[in-house]
Design a protein around this motif. Structure first.
Motif, PDB file in Angstrom:
ATOM      1  N   LEU A  26      -8.776 -15.922 -67.601  1.00 28.97           N
ATOM      2  CA  LEU A  26      -7.604 -16.146 -66.766  1.00 28.97           C
ATOM      3  C   LEU A  26      -6.662 -17.116 -67.471  1.00 28.97           C
ATOM      4  O   LEU A  26      -7.109 -18.064 -68.130  1.00 28.97           O
ATOM      5  N   ALA A  27      -5.351 -16.896 -67.313  1.00 28.97           N
ATOM      6  CA  ALA A  27      -4.341 -17.733 -67.950  1.00 28.97           C
ATOM      7  C   ALA A  27      -3.345 -18.218 -66.909  1.00 28.97           C
ATOM      8  O   ALA A  27      -2.814 -17.430 -66.117  1.00 28.97           O
ATOM      9  N   PHE A  28      -3.092 -19.541 -66.916  1.00 29.04           N
ATOM     10  CA  PHE A  28      -2.168 -20.168 -65.975  1.00 29.04           C
ATOM     11  C   PHE A  28      -0.915 -20.613 -66.725  1.00 29.04           C
ATOM     12  O   PHE A  28      -1.016 -21.382 -67.692  1.00 29.04           O
ATOM     13  N   PRO A  29       0.275 -20.198 -66.302  1.00 26.04           N
ATOM     14  CA  PRO A  29       1.492 -20.729 -66.912  1.00 26.04           C
ATOM     15  C   PRO A  29       1.767 -22.143 -66.409  1.00 26.04           C
ATOM     16  O   PRO A  29       1.392 -22.506 -65.292  1.00 26.04           O
ATOM     17  N   CYS A  30       2.419 -22.943 -67.242  1.00 28.62           N
ATOM     18  CA  CYS A  30       2.822 -24.281 -66.815  1.00 28.62           C
ATOM     19  C   CYS A  30       4.045 -24.724 -67.603  1.00 28.62           C
ATOM     20  O   CYS A  30       4.518 -24.012 -68.492  1.00 28.62           O
ATOM     21  N   HIS A  31       4.562 -25.898 -67.252  1.00 31.74           N
ATOM     22  CA  HIS A  31       5.710 -26.494 -67.942  1.00 31.74           C
ATOM     23  C   HIS A  31       6.969 -25.646 -67.766  1.00 31.74           C
ATOM     24  O   HIS A  31       7.765 -25.495 -68.698  1.00 31.74           O
ATOM     25  N   TYR A  32       7.170 -25.115 -66.570  1.00 33.28           N
ATOM     26  CA  TYR A  32       8.309 -24.228 -66.317  1.00 33.28           C
ATOM     27  C   TYR A  32       9.092 -24.602 -65.060  1.00 33.28           C
ATOM     28  O   TYR A  32      10.085 -23.947 -64.741  1.00 33.28           O
ATOM     29  N   ASP A  33       8.658 -25.651 -64.344  1.00 24.70           N
ATOM     30  CA  ASP A  33       9.077 -25.785 -62.957  1.00 24.70           C
ATOM     31  C   ASP A  33       9.696 -27.124 -62.581  1.00 24.70           C
ATOM     32  O   ASP A  33      10.149 -27.295 -61.452  1.00 24.70           O
ATOM     33  N   MET A  34       9.744 -28.101 -63.498  1.00 27.95           N
ATOM     34  CA  MET A  34      10.077 -29.463 -63.089  1.00 27.95           C
ATOM     35  C   MET A  34      11.560 -29.797 -63.196  1.00 27.95           C
ATOM     36  O   MET A  34      12.114 -30.492 -62.342  1.00 27.95           O
ATOM     37  N   PHE A  35      12.225 -29.334 -64.254  1.00 28.44           N
ATOM     38  CA  PHE A  35      13.607 -29.721 -64.528  1.00 28.44           C
ATOM     39  C   PHE A  35      14.501 -28.490 -64.579  1.00 28.44           C
ATOM     40  O   PHE A  35      14.168 -27.499 -65.233  1.00 28.44           O
ATOM     41  N   ALA A  36      15.662 -28.566 -63.929  1.00 30.61           N
ATOM     42  CA  ALA A  36      16.553 -27.413 -63.836  1.00 30.61           C
ATOM     43  C   ALA A  36      16.938 -26.857 -65.199  1.00 30.61           C
ATOM     44  O   ALA A  36      17.086 -25.638 -65.367  1.00 30.61           O
ATOM     45  N   ASP A  37      17.121 -27.733 -66.174  1.00 33.33           N
ATOM     46  CA  ASP A  37      17.576 -27.288 -67.490  1.00 33.33           C
ATOM     47  C   ASP A  37      16.431 -27.035 -68.472  1.00 33.33           C
ATOM     48  O   ASP A  37      16.658 -26.959 -69.684  1.00 33.33           O
ATOM     49  N   ASN A  38      15.218 -26.899 -67.952  1.00 27.87           N
ATOM     50  CA  ASN A  38      14.082 -26.549 -68.818  1.00 27.87           C
ATOM     51  C   ASN A  38      13.081 -25.725 -68.017  1.00 27.87           C
ATOM     52  O   ASN A  38      11.917 -26.082 -67.880  1.00 27.87           O
ATOM     53  N   THR A  39      13.556 -24.615 -67.495  1.00 24.48           N
ATOM     54  CA  THR A  39      12.731 -23.773 -66.636  1.00 24.48           C
ATOM     55  C   THR A  39      12.533 -22.396 -67.259  1.00 24.48           C
ATOM     56  O   THR A  39      13.240 -21.990 -68.181  1.00 24.48           O
ATOM     57  N   CYS A  40      11.568 -21.680 -66.721  1.00 24.35           N
ATOM     58  CA  CYS A  40      11.336 -20.282 -67.077  1.00 24.35           C
ATOM     59  C   CYS A  40      10.663 -19.613 -65.886  1.00 24.35           C
ATOM     60  O   CYS A  40       9.638 -20.108 -65.410  1.00 24.35           O
ATOM     61  N   PRO A  41      11.211 -18.529 -65.360  1.00 20.61           N
ATOM     62  CA  PRO A  41      10.534 -17.852 -64.258  1.00 20.61           C
ATOM     63  C   PRO A  41       9.145 -17.388 -64.684  1.00 20.61           C
ATOM     64  O   PRO A  41       9.020 -16.668 -65.683  1.00 20.61           O
ATOM     65  N   PRO A  42       8.099 -17.793 -63.994  1.00 21.68           N
ATOM     66  CA  PRO A  42       6.754 -17.433 -64.451  1.00 21.68           C
ATOM     67  C   PRO A  42       6.484 -15.942 -64.463  1.00 21.68           C
ATOM     68  O   PRO A  42       5.602 -15.484 -65.195  1.00 21.68           O
ATOM     69  N   HIS A  43       7.263 -15.168 -63.678  1.00 20.11           N
ATOM     70  CA  HIS A  43       7.031 -13.722 -63.724  1.00 20.11           C
ATOM     71  C   HIS A  43       7.354 -13.136 -65.099  1.00 20.11           C
ATOM     72  O   HIS A  43       6.859 -12.059 -65.460  1.00 20.11           O
ATOM     73  N   MET A  44       8.158 -13.855 -65.904  1.00 18.45           N
ATOM     74  CA  MET A  44       8.424 -13.391 -67.260  1.00 18.45           C
ATOM     75  C   MET A  44       7.164 -13.483 -68.126  1.00 18.45           C
ATOM     76  O   MET A  44       6.916 -12.635 -68.988  1.00 18.45           O
TER      77      MET A  44
END
Length: 269
Positions: free
Chosen positions: A215-233
């Motif tokens: 299993l793989a968990f995404p992280c580091h995508y959710d804290m700052f508006a200018d450093n985000t990535c939708p996890p569905h990508m």
């Protein structure tokens, strides 16, 4: 005490299992069947807001645990960037009673400035193996993302008789990351934000395919508006690479439990 910290303290982890809580960004709390607790990169403040002109780095998530309630057996940092080695969180956790702090070389000055005594802090490095309670920790390689810290790391957490959890930490893309496959982790947390030189969602998915956790968990995508990535990508990238079944989306404040021989439960993805 923060409600979440009370829940973590009271939570019983099954034999041969591991429990994991996601705090946002690269923040995790890990608990073992023996009750050992480890906090990894908890960012529990808004100290990063406004630090870089023209970049929106204000906190977007709630603070799930008051730092002065974060008492754990080990406070572990992957590197010294402020959203990973947060001085407000370190100082608060120290006041809460945490007495063991560890991380690579450049985190040591952060610990010291936050009031952590020399006897309470230790340097970590890749390939180092050390233990606390019933968890063995192995330092892993990560490629720094800029020249403000050249000592990035990841870690593999092995519960005695139980699963292995690989946290990549922040890393720029590099083929050497694939060596983590030799640890045969059941679980893996990987940064997916391509901004500021970290792995992109596609590069993170390639790494998951190479390391081959269950299993793989995404992280580091959710804290700052200018450093985000939708996890569905990230989920889509895993699917395109033929390993979409590995995806699990972390849920805040909610434990994920994995037991050897029984698999994981929680976090539906």
């Amino acid at each position: 005490m923060s409600a979440l910290m009370q829940d973590i303290d009271a939570f019983d982890v099954p034999a041969r299992g591991i429990a994991i809580w996601f705090l946002g960004q690269n923040g995790w709390v890990i608990k073992s069947p023996g009750g050992t607790t480890i906090a990894v990169d908890p960012y529990l403040s808004d100290i990063n807001a406004g630090r870089r002109p023209g970049i929106d780095s204000a906190r977007r998530l709630p603070i799930f645990i008051d730092p002065e309630n974060l008492k754990v057996d080990l406070f572990l940092c992957t590197h010294s960037h402020i959203d990973h080695a947060c001085p407000v969180t370190i100082e608060g956790s120290h006041k809460a009673g945490t007495t063991r702090f560890a991380g690579p070389a450049e985190t040591q000055a952060v610990f010291a400035r936050a009031g952590v005594g020399e006897a309470e802090r230790e340097v970590t490095f890749p390939n180092q193996v050390f233990a606390i309670g019933d968890i063995t920790i192995t330092g892993t390689y990560a490629l720094p993302t800029d020249d403000t810290d050249l000592n990035h790391m990841g870690f593999v957490f092995q519960v005695d008789g139980g699963p292995r959890f690989y946290v990549t930490g922040d890393s720029a893309p590099v083929g050497l990351l694939r060596y983590a496959r030799k640890f045969e982790p059941q679980l893996m947390a990987v940064c997916i934000n391509g901004g500021f030189s970290n792995l992109s969602h596609w590069e993170a998915a390639e790494l998951v395919r190479e390391v081959d956790p269950e299993l793989a968990f995404p992280c580091h995508y959710d804290m700052f508006a200018d450093n985000t990535c939708p996890p569905h990508m990230f989920r889509a990238s895993l699917t395109i690479q033929g390993v979409g079944e590995k995806y699990r989306l972390p849920e805040y404040e909610t434990p994920f439990v994995y037991v050897m021989g029984e698999g994981g439960r929680g976090w539906s993805g």
